[in-house]
Design a protein around this motif. Structure first.
Motif, PDB file in Angstrom:
ATOM      1  N   SER A  22     -21.646  20.989  36.582  1.00  0.00           N
ATOM      2  CA  SER A  22     -20.908  20.872  37.841  1.00  0.00           C
ATOM      3  C   SER A  22     -19.994  19.651  37.812  1.00  0.00           C
ATOM      4  N   ARG A  23     -20.485  18.546  37.278  1.00  0.00           N
ATOM      5  CA  ARG A  23     -19.651  17.337  37.141  1.00  0.00           C
ATOM      6  C   ARG A  23     -18.464  17.595  36.218  1.00  0.00           C
ATOM      7  N   ILE A  24     -18.724  18.330  35.160  1.00  0.00           N
ATOM      8  CA  ILE A  24     -17.652  18.668  34.216  1.00  0.00           C
ATOM      9  C   ILE A  24     -16.613  19.540  34.911  1.00  0.00           C
ATOM     10  N   ASP A  25     -17.051  20.506  35.711  1.00  0.00           N
ATOM     11  CA  ASP A  25     -16.119  21.355  36.463  1.00  0.00           C
ATOM     12  C   ASP A  25     -15.178  20.499  37.317  1.00  0.00           C
ATOM     13  N   ARG A  26     -15.761  19.560  38.049  1.00  0.00           N
ATOM     14  CA  ARG A  26     -14.945  18.684  38.905  1.00  0.00           C
ATOM     15  C   ARG A  26     -13.990  17.835  38.063  1.00  0.00           C
ATOM     16  N   ARG A  27     -14.484  17.341  36.947  1.00  0.00           N
ATOM     17  CA  ARG A  27     -13.641  16.495  36.095  1.00  0.00           C
ATOM     18  C   ARG A  27     -12.476  17.296  35.514  1.00  0.00           C
ATOM     19  N   ILE A  28     -12.714  18.538  35.148  1.00  0.00           N
ATOM     20  CA  ILE A  28     -11.637  19.382  34.631  1.00  0.00           C
ATOM     21  C   ILE A  28     -10.570  19.579  35.705  1.00  0.00           C
ATOM     22  N   GLU A  29     -10.991  19.798  36.941  1.00  0.00           N
ATOM     23  CA  GLU A  29     -10.025  19.936  38.039  1.00  0.00           C
ATOM     24  C   GLU A  29      -9.201  18.660  38.185  1.00  0.00           C
ATOM     25  N   GLU A  30      -9.861  17.507  38.137  1.00  0.00           N
ATOM     26  CA  GLU A  30      -9.161  16.226  38.244  1.00  0.00           C
ATOM     27  C   GLU A  30      -8.164  16.049  37.096  1.00  0.00           C
ATOM     28  N   LEU A  31      -8.596  16.388  35.894  1.00  0.00           N
ATOM     29  CA  LEU A  31      -7.733  16.224  34.723  1.00  0.00           C
ATOM     30  C   LEU A  31      -6.526  17.155  34.788  1.00  0.00           C
ATOM     31  N   ASN A  32      -6.724  18.381  35.253  1.00  0.00           N
ATOM     32  CA  ASN A  32      -5.588  19.296  35.411  1.00  0.00           C
ATOM     33  C   ASN A  32      -4.584  18.740  36.402  1.00  0.00           C
ATOM     34  N   HIS A  33      -5.078  18.195  37.494  1.00  0.00           N
ATOM     35  CA  HIS A  33      -4.191  17.594  38.500  1.00  0.00           C
ATOM     36  C   HIS A  33      -3.449  16.397  37.895  1.00  0.00           C
ATOM     37  N   GLU A  34      -4.165  15.591  37.131  1.00  0.00           N
ATOM     38  CA  GLU A  34      -3.556  14.422  36.495  1.00  0.00           C
ATOM     39  C   GLU A  34      -2.433  14.833  35.549  1.00  0.00           C
ATOM     40  N   CYS A  35      -2.655  15.897  34.789  1.00  0.00           N
ATOM     41  CA  CYS A  35      -1.616  16.384  33.873  1.00  0.00           C
ATOM     42  C   CYS A  35      -0.371  16.823  34.636  1.00  0.00           C
ATOM     43  N   LYS A  36      -0.585  17.550  35.716  1.00  0.00           N
ATOM     44  CA  LYS A  36       0.556  18.009  36.517  1.00  0.00           C
ATOM     45  C   LYS A  36       1.313  16.828  37.111  1.00  0.00           C
ATOM     46  N   THR A  37       0.587  15.838  37.612  1.00  0.00           N
ATOM     47  CA  THR A  37       1.209  14.647  38.191  1.00  0.00           C
ATOM     48  C   THR A  37       2.008  13.892  37.128  1.00  0.00           C
ATOM     49  N   ASN A  38       1.421  13.733  35.939  1.00  0.00           N
ATOM     50  CA  ASN A  38       2.121  13.031  34.861  1.00  0.00           C
ATOM     51  C   ASN A  38       3.365  13.792  34.418  1.00  0.00           C
ATOM     52  N   GLN A  39       3.291  15.126  34.407  1.00  0.00           N
ATOM     53  CA  GLN A  39       4.455  15.915  34.012  1.00  0.00           C
ATOM     54  C   GLN A  39       5.579  15.760  35.025  1.00  0.00           C
ATOM     55  N   VAL A  40       5.243  15.709  36.314  1.00  0.00           N
ATOM     56  CA  VAL A  40       6.259  15.489  37.348  1.00  0.00           C
ATOM     57  C   VAL A  40       6.906  14.120  37.136  1.00  0.00           C
ATOM     58  N   LEU A  41       6.100  13.113  36.840  1.00  0.00           N
ATOM     59  CA  LEU A  41       6.627  11.775  36.594  1.00  0.00           C
ATOM     60  C   LEU A  41       7.539  11.758  35.362  1.00  0.00           C
ATOM     61  N   ILE A  42       7.134  12.450  34.316  1.00  0.00           N
ATOM     62  CA  ILE A  42       7.980  12.539  33.111  1.00  0.00           C
ATOM     63  C   ILE A  42       9.321  13.175  33.463  1.00  0.00           C
ATOM     64  N   ASP A  43       9.281  14.263  34.217  1.00  0.00           N
ATOM     65  CA  ASP A  43      10.525  14.944  34.604  1.00  0.00           C
ATOM     66  C   ASP A  43      11.427  14.016  35.411  1.00  0.00           C
ATOM     67  N   GLN A  44      10.834  13.249  36.316  1.00  0.00           N
ATOM     68  CA  GLN A  44      11.619  12.302  37.123  1.00  0.00           C
ATOM     69  C   GLN A  44      12.230  11.212  36.243  1.00  0.00           C
ATOM     70  N   LEU A  45      11.432  10.689  35.327  1.00  0.00           N
ATOM     71  CA  LEU A  45      11.940   9.647  34.425  1.00  0.00           C
ATOM     72  C   LEU A  45      13.048  10.191  33.522  1.00  0.00           C
ATOM     73  N   GLU A  46      12.885  11.397  33.039  1.00  0.00           N
ATOM     74  CA  GLU A  46      13.915  12.011  32.184  1.00  0.00           C
ATOM     75  C   GLU A  46      15.221  12.181  32.966  1.00  0.00           C
ATOM     76  N   SER A  47      15.103  12.611  34.213  1.00  0.00           N
ATOM     77  CA  SER A  47      16.285  12.789  35.060  1.00  0.00           C
ATOM     78  C   SER A  47      16.977  11.441  35.305  1.00  0.00           C
ATOM     79  N   LEU A  48      16.184  10.420  35.604  1.00  0.00           N
ATOM     80  CA  LEU A  48      16.756   9.085  35.812  1.00  0.00           C
ATOM     81  C   LEU A  48      17.425   8.558  34.546  1.00  0.00           C
ATOM     82  N   LYS A  49      16.776   8.765  33.413  1.00  0.00           N
ATOM     83  CA  LYS A  49      17.370   8.325  32.140  1.00  0.00           C
ATOM     84  C   LYS A  49      18.733   8.975  31.932  1.00  0.00           C
ATOM     85  N   GLN A  50      18.803  10.265  32.222  1.00  0.00           N
ATOM     86  CA  GLN A  50      20.066  10.980  32.037  1.00  0.00           C
ATOM     87  C   GLN A  50      21.144  10.408  32.960  1.00  0.00           C
TER      88      GLN A  50
END
Length: 149
Positions: A22-50
């Motif tokens: 059950s703890r692993i299930d919750r952690r996987i959900e957190e990690l998926n959210h973290e990946c999505k958040t980091n990808q949004v940040l990468i996209d924003q940084l790439e746009s700013l760089k351009q």
């Protein structure tokens, strides 16, 4: 009477494994959210760089460099996080097998190896989590340096 103690221990062990799952299930959900958040940040940084490169590459060269470094760290973090997710899912499968076979596993030779393998896998995952934490600290340091300039 001894069988009841043995069954009780097995049930307690199974319960612990299910709590861990059950703890692993919750952690996987957190990690998926973290990946999505980091990808949004990468996209924003790439746009700013351009935008910075289009307006004045020389003026913004330091910021472009820092953004590139931050993107590299974020991508490494995403890679590690996906590895964590994959390994956590593997650990979940191991737990499922252990619980499903617990009634039989006690009768097999080397029955303790099942639990040791799961514990070993979870320790490996903890090391990856620590590596990700280090990357987060590096990224925070980049942000702090950027704020001082």
């Amino acid at each position: 009477m001894e069988t009841q103690g043995w069954d009780g221990n097995r049930l307690l062990s199974d319960r612990r494994l299910l709590v861990q799952k059950s703890r692993i299930d919750r952690r996987i959900e957190e990690l998926n959210h973290e990946c999505k958040t980091n990808q949004v940040l990468i996209d924003q940084l790439e746009s700013l760089k351009q935008k910075m490169t289009e307006v004045d590459p020389h003026l913004y060269s330091v910021r472009v460099y820092r953004s590139t470094s931050a993107i590299k760290l974020l991508k490494q973090q995403i890679t590690n996080t996906y590895r964590l997710i994959r390994e956590y899912r593997h650990a979940q499968k191991m737990i499922d097998i252990e619980v499903e076979t617990s009634w039989v596993a006690d009768q097999l030779p080397d029955e303790g190896n099942f639990t040791r393998a799961i514990v070993s896998k979870l320790e490996e995952l903890k090391a990856i989590e620590e590596q990700n934490q280090s990357l987060k600290l590096q990224l925070a340091a980049y942000k702090e340096i950027g704020n001082r300039e």
